[in-house]
Structure formats: C-alpha cells, structure tokens
Write a protein that holds these residues in place. Structure first.
Motif, PDB file in Angstrom:
ATOM      1  N   MET A  50     -87.705  51.065   7.264  1.00 10.87           N
ATOM      2  CA  MET A  50     -86.768  52.099   6.831  1.00 10.87           C
ATOM      3  C   MET A  50     -86.116  51.711   5.506  1.00 10.87           C
ATOM      4  SD  MET A  50     -84.861  53.039  10.457  1.00 10.87           S
ATOM      5  CE  MET A  50     -83.782  54.258   9.687  1.00 10.87           C
ATOM      6  N   LYS A  51     -85.849  52.717   4.682  1.00 14.48           N
ATOM      7  CA  LYS A  51     -85.144  52.473   3.433  1.00 14.48           C
ATOM      8  C   LYS A  51     -83.720  52.021   3.727  1.00 14.48           C
ATOM      9  CE  LYS A  51     -87.734  56.079   0.963  1.00 14.48           C
ATOM     10  NZ  LYS A  51     -87.626  57.367   0.241  1.00 14.48           N
ATOM     11  N   PRO A  52     -83.161  51.148   2.865  1.00 11.90           N
ATOM     12  CA  PRO A  52     -81.791  50.676   3.105  1.00 11.90           C
ATOM     13  C   PRO A  52     -80.781  51.815   3.265  1.00 11.90           C
ATOM     14  CG  PRO A  52     -82.836  49.373   1.395  1.00 11.90           C
ATOM     15  CD  PRO A  52     -83.786  50.487   1.709  1.00 11.90           C
TER      16      PRO A  52
ATOM     17  N   LEU B 216     -77.467  55.170   7.064  1.00 14.47           N
ATOM     18  CA  LEU B 216     -77.206  56.435   7.758  1.00 14.47           C
ATOM     19  C   LEU B 216     -77.264  56.247   9.273  1.00 14.47           C
ATOM     20  CD1 LEU B 216     -79.093  59.273   5.819  1.00 14.47           C
ATOM     21  CD2 LEU B 216     -76.634  58.860   5.957  1.00 14.47           C
ATOM     22  N   ALA B 217     -78.273  55.519   9.746  1.00 16.16           N
ATOM     23  CA  ALA B 217     -78.417  55.302  11.186  1.00 16.16           C
ATOM     24  C   ALA B 217     -77.216  54.539  11.745  1.00 16.16           C
ATOM     25  CB  ALA B 217     -79.709  54.544  11.476  1.00 16.16           C
ATOM     26  N   VAL B 218     -76.776  53.527  11.019  1.00 16.54           N
ATOM     27  CA  VAL B 218     -75.595  52.773  11.450  1.00 16.54           C
ATOM     28  C   VAL B 218     -74.358  53.663  11.427  1.00 16.54           C
ATOM     29  CG1 VAL B 218     -74.062  50.853  10.872  1.00 16.54           C
ATOM     30  CG2 VAL B 218     -76.539  50.553  10.730  1.00 16.54           C
ATOM     31  N   ALA B 219     -74.231  54.492  10.372  1.00 15.16           N
ATOM     32  CA  ALA B 219     -73.072  55.388  10.261  1.00 15.16           C
ATOM     33  C   ALA B 219     -73.020  56.371  11.420  1.00 15.16           C
ATOM     34  CB  ALA B 219     -73.127  56.145   8.933  1.00 15.16           C
ATOM     35  N   VAL B 220     -74.175  56.921  11.813  1.00 14.33           N
ATOM     36  CA  VAL B 220     -74.211  57.855  12.937  1.00 14.33           C
ATOM     37  C   VAL B 220     -73.774  57.154  14.229  1.00 14.33           C
ATOM     38  CG1 VAL B 220     -75.717  59.230  14.408  1.00 14.33           C
ATOM     39  CG2 VAL B 220     -75.946  59.372  11.934  1.00 14.33           C
ATOM     40  N   ALA B 221     -74.262  55.933  14.442  1.00 13.77           N
ATOM     41  CA  ALA B 221     -73.873  55.189  15.646  1.00 13.77           C
ATOM     42  C   ALA B 221     -72.370  54.915  15.666  1.00 13.77           C
ATOM     43  CB  ALA B 221     -74.650  53.875  15.719  1.00 13.77           C
ATOM     44  N   VAL B 222     -71.810  54.582  14.510  1.00 12.40           N
ATOM     45  CA  VAL B 222     -70.373  54.333  14.421  1.00 12.40           C
ATOM     46  C   VAL B 222     -69.594  55.619  14.708  1.00 12.40           C
ATOM     47  CG1 VAL B 222     -68.483  53.737  12.848  1.00 12.40           C
ATOM     48  CG2 VAL B 222     -70.582  52.372  12.853  1.00 12.40           C
TER      49      VAL B 222
ATOM     50  N   TRP C 231     -77.330  66.341  12.954  1.00 17.04           N
ATOM     51  CA  TRP C 231     -78.222  66.723  11.861  1.00 17.04           C
ATOM     52  C   TRP C 231     -78.791  65.491  11.166  1.00 17.04           C
ATOM     53  CZ3 TRP C 231     -76.653  66.371   6.436  1.00 17.04           C
ATOM     54  CH2 TRP C 231     -77.679  66.749   5.555  1.00 17.04           C
ATOM     55  N   LEU C 232     -77.952  64.493  10.892  1.00 11.61           N
ATOM     56  CA  LEU C 232     -78.427  63.269  10.254  1.00 11.61           C
ATOM     57  C   LEU C 232     -79.419  62.543  11.154  1.00 11.61           C
ATOM     58  CD1 LEU C 232     -75.094  61.897   8.718  1.00 11.61           C
ATOM     59  CD2 LEU C 232     -77.031  62.925   7.495  1.00 11.61           C
ATOM     60  N   TRP C 233     -79.124  62.523  12.454  1.00  8.54           N
ATOM     61  CA  TRP C 233     -80.034  61.853  13.384  1.00  8.54           C
ATOM     62  C   TRP C 233     -81.385  62.579  13.439  1.00  8.54           C
ATOM     63  CZ3 TRP C 233     -79.249  57.160  15.333  1.00  8.54           C
ATOM     64  CH2 TRP C 233     -80.087  56.718  16.355  1.00  8.54           C
ATOM     65  N   GLY C 234     -81.340  63.891  13.443  1.00  5.69           N
ATOM     66  CA  GLY C 234     -82.580  64.653  13.426  1.00  5.69           C
ATOM     67  C   GLY C 234     -83.394  64.405  12.175  1.00  5.69           C
ATOM     68  N   ARG C 235     -82.712  64.283  11.044  1.00  3.31           N
ATOM     69  CA  ARG C 235     -83.404  63.974   9.788  1.00  3.31           C
ATOM     70  C   ARG C 235     -84.094  62.617   9.867  1.00  3.31           C
ATOM     71  NH1 ARG C 235     -80.329  62.473   4.111  1.00  3.31           N
ATOM     72  NH2 ARG C 235     -82.070  61.332   3.214  1.00  3.31           N
TER      73      ARG C 235
ATOM     74  N   PHE D 161     -80.918  52.049  17.080  1.00  5.96           N
ATOM     75  CA  PHE D 161     -79.593  52.034  16.455  1.00  5.96           C
ATOM     76  C   PHE D 161     -78.538  52.622  17.391  1.00  5.96           C
ATOM     77  CE2 PHE D 161     -82.188  51.595  12.633  1.00  5.96           C
ATOM     78  CZ  PHE D 161     -81.463  50.656  11.897  1.00  5.96           C
ATOM     79  N   ALA D 162     -78.963  53.439  18.347  1.00  5.59           N
ATOM     80  CA  ALA D 162     -78.018  54.019  19.307  1.00  5.59           C
ATOM     81  C   ALA D 162     -77.385  52.952  20.187  1.00  5.59           C
ATOM     82  CB  ALA D 162     -78.720  55.062  20.170  1.00  5.59           C
ATOM     83  N   LEU D 163     -77.998  51.762  20.255  1.00  3.76           N
ATOM     84  CA  LEU D 163     -77.420  50.681  21.042  1.00  3.76           C
ATOM     85  C   LEU D 163     -76.092  50.203  20.465  1.00  3.76           C
ATOM     86  CD1 LEU D 163     -80.651  48.609  21.753  1.00  3.76           C
ATOM     87  CD2 LEU D 163     -79.413  50.067  23.348  1.00  3.76           C
TER      88      LEU D 163
END
Length: 296
Positions: free
Chosen positions: A1-3, A8-14, A223-227, A240-242
């Motif tokens: 994954m791109k940095p 984004l994945a970390v931000a969604v989990a937070v 939406w971000l997670w779907g992307r 990342f959901a962990l």
C-alpha cells in the motif's frame, strides 16, 4: 500500500475507535433509539445528491436492518446500560468469528485451519470476558451487546448481494433505512414529548458528538474504507480494523477513566489476537475478506 493510503487506513481505524467515546457522550443526553436514529439521519444526507444504487429495495432494507440498525441499536443500548466503551469496541469486533461461522452454514464455505484456530482463541477470550459479567454491568446488557456482532455478521453476508455498485452511494442509501423505524421506536418507548425535549435541550457536546458519529464516523469513514477496499485487496486493508478496539479502549480510559481487571483485560487481548490470526492468515475463501470491519 502507498504510504498515504496506509495513513488513511490508520485514520479510519482511529475515527471508528473514537466514535465509541462520542457515542457514549451522546447517550448521556439521548436514548439509544433516538441517538441511533440521529446517527443515520445525518449519515443519509448524501442521498439528496447521489442516485440510489442498482440494488432492489428489499436487499437494501435487509442489509441495512442487520448491518446498521440491528448492530448499532444493540450497541447503543448496551453502552447506555453500563457496558464499558472499551469492552464494547472489542466485543463488536468478534463479528469476524460469526461471519465465518454463518458462511459455513449458509454457503458451505469451510474455514482453513488457521481460521479455526483463530476462532478457538477468540472464543476463549470471549469466555474469559463472560466470567467478568455481572460485576459492573448486567448479564442482560451483555446479552444485548452480543446481538451487535451477530447482526453485523449477517449484514456482511447479505452485503454480497450488492456487489459492483458505487460504495459511497450504497452506504448513503443504506443509512436512509434506519431513521424512521428508530424514531418510531423512540416515540413508543420514550414518548413524543420526551423525545422532542431531548432534541431541543441537547448540549454543544451532544451535537458535536452526533455530528462526529453521523457525518465523520459513518459517512466519511465508510467512504474512505470503501475506497481502500476498491484499490487494494481486503487482506491488505482489513487488518487495520484491529486498531479500533485499542483506540476505543485507550480513549475510554482517558475520557471516562475506564479500567480493566486482569481477567477482562486478558480476555480482550485474546479476542483481538484470535481475530488477528483469522484476518492475517492466508485463505482460499472469500468470506472473511469480504467482511467489512466495525464502525462505531
């Protein structure tokens, strides 16, 4: 994954972890039914600007009734009746176990040995948590909370019937289903006068919490997670959901002073470890990969 996408994945989990705390703050002023109705009323506003996806209404209603209405109403009711926020954020993640189990029953999709091992580990953790029930919250509240991951898992499988449609449009229209029945439930349980009074007298904290839960946690984060799921494999994204239960537990400790006894804390860690084994193992089957993670 791109940095950037990792960020984004970390931000969604937070965001999803913090949403448990925001929900708890909103529940100080609103009943579970009314809070959940407002959550999805806010999240459904994009329906004014996007077309309904090419999915039959019966499918939309079935998905929304399980993935959203059932999951979040049970979650809100349990938190409002004393289940600690950090514990709730862990229990809801157990949806991964139920998704795999229901897929076996519905589609005869046999889990791998690593998945079975992960289910066994997580089940041990859940049993340890069950051993702490009855001290600071009731057995009934815990039983209602368990409806949340079960409902979520059923919704995950029903979501298969809505493939190849725009993710943002789909989730916006899924959010359109719960508000009316939840508002009717609030009127029936709390009464119209109490419901209206709760809305009129909401504090700034309550409104900010609801906007965070409805607009940011439900609408934008999904939406971000779907992307991310569109651009990468689920095996790259879903782990990342962990982070969600760890963020939820840490935030609850800071905001509410929530503490965990040795048995409950060990059980929570073991549940997350079991789910990690399931998600990070190599799998020929699709079910856990298609399963969306928990939002709050």
């Amino acid at each position: 994954m791109k940095p950037f996408d990792v960020g984004l994945a970390v931000a969604v989990a937070v965001i999803w972890g913090l949403a448990f705390v925001a929900s708890r703050l909103a529940l100080d002023e609103l009943s579970p039914a009314l809070m959940t109705a407002m959550r999805f009323a806010i999240a459904a506003l994009p329906c004014l600007f996007v077309r309904r996806p090419n999915v039959p209404w019966r499918v939309l209603i079935a998905i929304s009734a399980t993935l959203f209405l059932g999951q979040f109403l049970a979650q809100s009711w349990a938190i409002a009746h004393g289940v600690p926020v950090g514990l709730a954020s862990v229990i809801v993640q157990s949806q991964a176990l139920f998704t795999v189990a229901f897929a076996v029953l519905a589609f005869r999709e046999i889990p791998t040995r690593m998945q079975i091992a992960g289910i066994g580990v997580a089940a041990i953790g859940l049993l340890m948590i069950c051993g702490t029930v009855g001290f600071d919250f009731s057995v009934g509240a815990f039983a209602v909370l368990m409806i949340s991951p079960v409902s979520f898992a059923i919704g995950n499988l029903l979501l298969r019937q809505a493939r190849e449609v725009p993710m943002f449009d789909l989730f916006a229209w899924l959010c359109l289903v719960p508000p009316l029945p939840l508002l009717a439930l609030a009127f029936a349980v709390d009464g119209p006068r109490a419901t209206w009074s709760a809305l009129v007298h909401m504090s700034l904290t309550g409104w900010v919490s609801m906007l965070f839960v409805g607009a940011i946690s439900t609408s934008i984060a999904y939406w971000l997670w779907g992307r991310l799921l569109r651009d990468y494999t689920a095996a790259q994204v879903v782990p990342f959901a962990l982070l969600v239960p760890f963020v939820g537990s840490a935030a609850s400790t800071v905001v509410f002073g929530e503490t965990f006894g040795p048995l409950r804390l060990s059980g929570m860690v073991i549940v997350v470890a079991g789910i990690a084994v399931m998600l990070l193992s190599k799998r020929p089957q699709d079910v856990p990969e298609k399963a969306l993670p928990k939002i709050a």
